[in-house]
Design a protein around this motif. Sequence first.
Motif, mmCIF file in Angstrom:
data_model
loop_
_atom_site.group_PDB
_atom_site.id
_atom_site.type_symbol
_atom_site.label_atom_id
_atom_site.label_comp_id
_atom_site.label_asym_id
_atom_site.label_seq_id
_atom_site.Cartn_x
_atom_site.Cartn_y
_atom_site.Cartn_z
ATOM 1 N N THR A 1 -36.633 -26.256 -25.107
ATOM 2 C CA THR A 1 -37.826 -25.721 -25.755
ATOM 3 C C THR A 1 -37.870 -24.245 -25.400
ATOM 4 O O THR A 1 -37.742 -23.862 -24.239
ATOM 5 N N TYR A 2 -38.023 -23.415 -26.456
ATOM 6 C CA TYR A 2 -37.988 -21.967 -26.246
ATOM 7 C C TYR A 2 -39.067 -21.258 -27.040
ATOM 8 O O TYR A 2 -39.667 -21.814 -27.953
ATOM 9 N N GLN A 3 -39.322 -20.002 -26.668
ATOM 10 C CA GLN A 3 -40.189 -19.100 -27.402
ATOM 11 C C GLN A 3 -39.293 -18.050 -28.047
ATOM 12 O O GLN A 3 -38.251 -17.704 -27.483
ATOM 13 N N SER A 4 -39.694 -17.528 -29.204
ATOM 14 C CA SER A 4 -38.872 -16.500 -29.841
ATOM 15 C C SER A 4 -39.730 -15.363 -30.368
ATOM 16 O O SER A 4 -40.900 -15.543 -30.687
ATOM 17 N N TRP A 5 -39.122 -14.190 -30.453
ATOM 18 C CA TRP A 5 -39.783 -12.995 -30.967
ATOM 19 C C TRP A 5 -38.716 -12.013 -31.439
ATOM 20 O O TRP A 5 -37.551 -12.157 -31.124
ATOM 21 N N GLY A 6 -39.154 -11.021 -32.197
ATOM 22 C CA GLY A 6 -38.260 -9.952 -32.646
ATOM 23 C C GLY A 6 -37.247 -10.403 -33.680
ATOM 24 O O GLY A 6 -37.239 -11.540 -34.134
ATOM 25 N N GLY A 7 -36.383 -9.487 -34.054
ATOM 26 C CA GLY A 7 -35.310 -9.792 -34.996
ATOM 27 C C GLY A 7 -35.808 -10.408 -36.273
ATOM 28 O O GLY A 7 -36.793 -9.967 -36.849
ATOM 29 N N ASN A 8 -35.151 -11.486 -36.690
ATOM 30 C CA ASN A 8 -35.476 -12.109 -37.972
ATOM 31 C C ASN A 8 -36.789 -12.876 -37.973
ATOM 32 O O ASN A 8 -37.277 -13.248 -39.032
ATOM 33 N N VAL A 9 -37.420 -13.144 -36.824
ATOM 34 C CA VAL A 9 -38.711 -13.830 -36.818
ATOM 35 C C VAL A 9 -39.869 -12.834 -36.896
ATOM 36 O O VAL A 9 -40.978 -13.206 -37.200
ATOM 37 N N GLN A 10 -39.597 -11.577 -36.619
ATOM 38 C CA GLN A 10 -40.527 -10.463 -36.784
ATOM 39 C C GLN A 10 -41.912 -10.687 -36.186
ATOM 40 O O GLN A 10 -42.911 -10.274 -36.759
ATOM 41 N N ASN A 11 -41.996 -11.354 -35.072
ATOM 42 C CA ASN A 11 -43.291 -11.457 -34.405
ATOM 43 C C ASN A 11 -43.240 -10.670 -33.110
ATOM 44 O O ASN A 11 -42.185 -10.265 -32.655
#
Length: 90
Positions: free
Chosen positions: A33-43
């Motif tokens: 389970t991960y969190q994501s930001w930046g790049g193609n998710v643009q958050n």
Amino acid sequence: MPIPESSVVVGGCYETAEKQQRRVIKIQGDKVTYQSWGGNVQNTKGPLPWIPVNIKKFAQDVEQAIACPADLPPMPTAHADDDTHEDSAE
């Protein structure tokens, strides 16, 4: 180029080819389970959704381990039965 599954660790930050950055919140069996930001998710870095995925897919999708940004929100406490949590902005 994928990273070895054994290189995926809780609290580690990683980057994909699309410059998406991810922080691993928990590993349970073969699920990450991960969190994501930046790049193609643009958050931005808060609040960050929790995303569960098979560890093999996670390792294939990321290209490298990176230093976690200093301005990243504190590491949340993961619960074994909670994969849909979204951090609250503080």
